[in-house]
Design an enzyme around this catalytic site. Structure first.
Site, short mmCIF file in Angstrom:
data_model
loop_
_atom_site.label_atom_id
_atom_site.label_comp_id
_atom_site.label_asym_id
_atom_site.label_seq_id
_atom_site.Cartn_x
_atom_site.Cartn_y
_atom_site.Cartn_z
N PRO A 185 64.86 34.61 36.87
CA PRO A 185 64.58 33.03 36.42
C PRO A 185 63.67 33.10 35.07
O PRO A 185 62.56 33.57 35.13
CB PRO A 185 63.98 32.25 37.63
CG PRO A 185 64.39 33.25 38.90
CD PRO A 185 64.57 34.53 38.44
N GLU A 186 64.47 32.23 34.16
CA GLU A 186 63.73 32.21 32.98
C GLU A 186 63.64 30.62 32.70
O GLU A 186 63.68 29.98 33.38
CB GLU A 186 64.54 32.88 31.77
CG GLU A 186 64.95 34.39 31.98
CD GLU A 186 65.52 34.79 30.82
OE1 GLU A 186 65.62 34.31 29.60
OE2 GLU A 186 66.04 36.07 30.80
N LYS A 213 57.57 30.31 32.91
CA LYS A 213 58.54 30.54 34.15
C LYS A 213 58.04 30.32 35.30
O LYS A 213 58.44 31.13 36.60
CB LYS A 213 58.94 32.07 33.68
CG LYS A 213 59.42 32.48 32.57
CD LYS A 213 59.90 34.20 32.64
CE LYS A 213 60.31 34.59 31.22
NZ LYS A 213 60.43 35.92 31.45
N ARG A 233 64.41 47.42 28.90
CA ARG A 233 65.35 46.39 29.38
C ARG A 233 66.55 46.43 28.34
O ARG A 233 66.86 46.84 27.40
CB ARG A 233 64.69 44.96 28.88
CG ARG A 233 63.18 44.87 29.55
CD ARG A 233 63.25 44.67 30.87
NE ARG A 233 63.97 43.67 31.52
CZ ARG A 233 63.47 42.21 31.63
NH1 ARG A 233 62.32 42.13 31.17
NH2 ARG A 233 64.29 41.33 32.04
#
Length: 281
Positions: free
Chosen positions: A2-3, A61, A266
């Site tokens: 979740p961003e 966030k 990432r």
């Protein structure tokens, strides 16, 4: 995962509980590794019980529930956490429950498949010291000049830099890739090589992408984990231009396949044709 768009969707989704009074707070029965709750649940319950929910905020966030005595309950979804007022995806990964004096929404839940999330309760001075003063400006509020001031002198690749929550709050791996594609900036370009006009392009792309994702209630990826506050999937994944599309034709130029590279452990996705290194020289 979740961003900002997903957490903003959670925040908006639980607004119906504003005005409700907290009856109790407790861990739910769960055989999985327990999540971190601060302070210990006994003190958490004692301090929160009887308090009325005054407003629902978002800090980067994090979802922040503000109580009538200005204490704040902070939900940090981390990788797979969800803040819900409807039935959770399953009972197996339900971690935390707040019982409310409310006819329409008697429960506020925190569900977390991987168990990396965090729920905490802070007094106003603690909250300011631990959260608000340690985060960069929110991505929806930052200006092009803010971006230039925070990142302009860094040797760090722009994609990696955008993930630093101390400089800019809310943007994560998925939306950084989408933003840079729309701005036509190669993700490996060092920040100090980006021109002021290109910071303006990044800013425009950031607002465009984040607001579009909020309107679509976030992105639910192939694992199906992310859901909104009433346990429905988001829809912005249907508008992704580059994220998780390695090997597929670029939807912008229709000429080149999307490439996947790894930056700071990432995955990064971009189009070599639309996002050439030379564009930032």
């Amino acid at each position: 995962m979740p961003e900002l768009p997903e957490v903003e969707t959670m925040r908006r989704g639980i607004r119906p509980i504003i005005g409700a009074t907290i009856v109790s707070a407790a861990r739910t029965p769960c055989r999985k590794k327990p999540i971190t709750i601060r302070p210990r649940i006994g003190e958490f319950n004692r301090r929160a019980s009887g308090r009325t929910i005054r407003q629902i905020d978002r800090l980067g966030k994090r979802v922040v529930v503000v109580l009538d005595d200005n204490q704040r309950i902070v939900f940090e979804p981390r990788m797979t956490g969800l803040v819900l007022i409807d039935e959770p995806p399953n009972q197996e990964h339900l971690r935390f429950e707040i019982c409310l004096r409310s006819k329409s929404h008697p429960r506020l839940w925190f569900w977390d498949r991987r168990g990396l999330g965090l729920v905490s309760l802070w007094r106003p001075d603690e909250y300011d010291a631990l959260f608000a003063s340690r985060l960069g400006k929110d991505a929806l509020e930052a200006s092009p000049d803010d971006l230039l001031a925070q990142f302009g002198k860094l040797k760090t690749p722009i994609k990696v830099a955008l993930l630093d929550q101390r400089r800019l709050a809310g943007v994560g791996n998925l939306y950084a890739a989408e933003i840079l594609h729309v701005a036509k900036i190669h993700p490996a370009t060092r920040c100090l090589r980006i021109k002021p006009t290109q910071w303006q392009a990044i800013h425009r792309a950031m607002l465009k992408i984040l607001n579009a994702a909020i309107r679509s209630e976030g992105s639910t990826l192939s694992d199906g984990t992310y859901r909104n506050a009433i346990n429905e999937p988001g829809q912005f994944q249907n508008q992704h231009r580059v994220y998780d599309r390695a090997g597929e034709r670029c939807l912008t130029c229709r000429k080149t396949e999307i490439v996947r590279i790894v930056q700071a452990q990432r995955a990064t996705f971009f189009c070599p044709h639309c996002q050439t290194r030379g564009r930032a020289k």
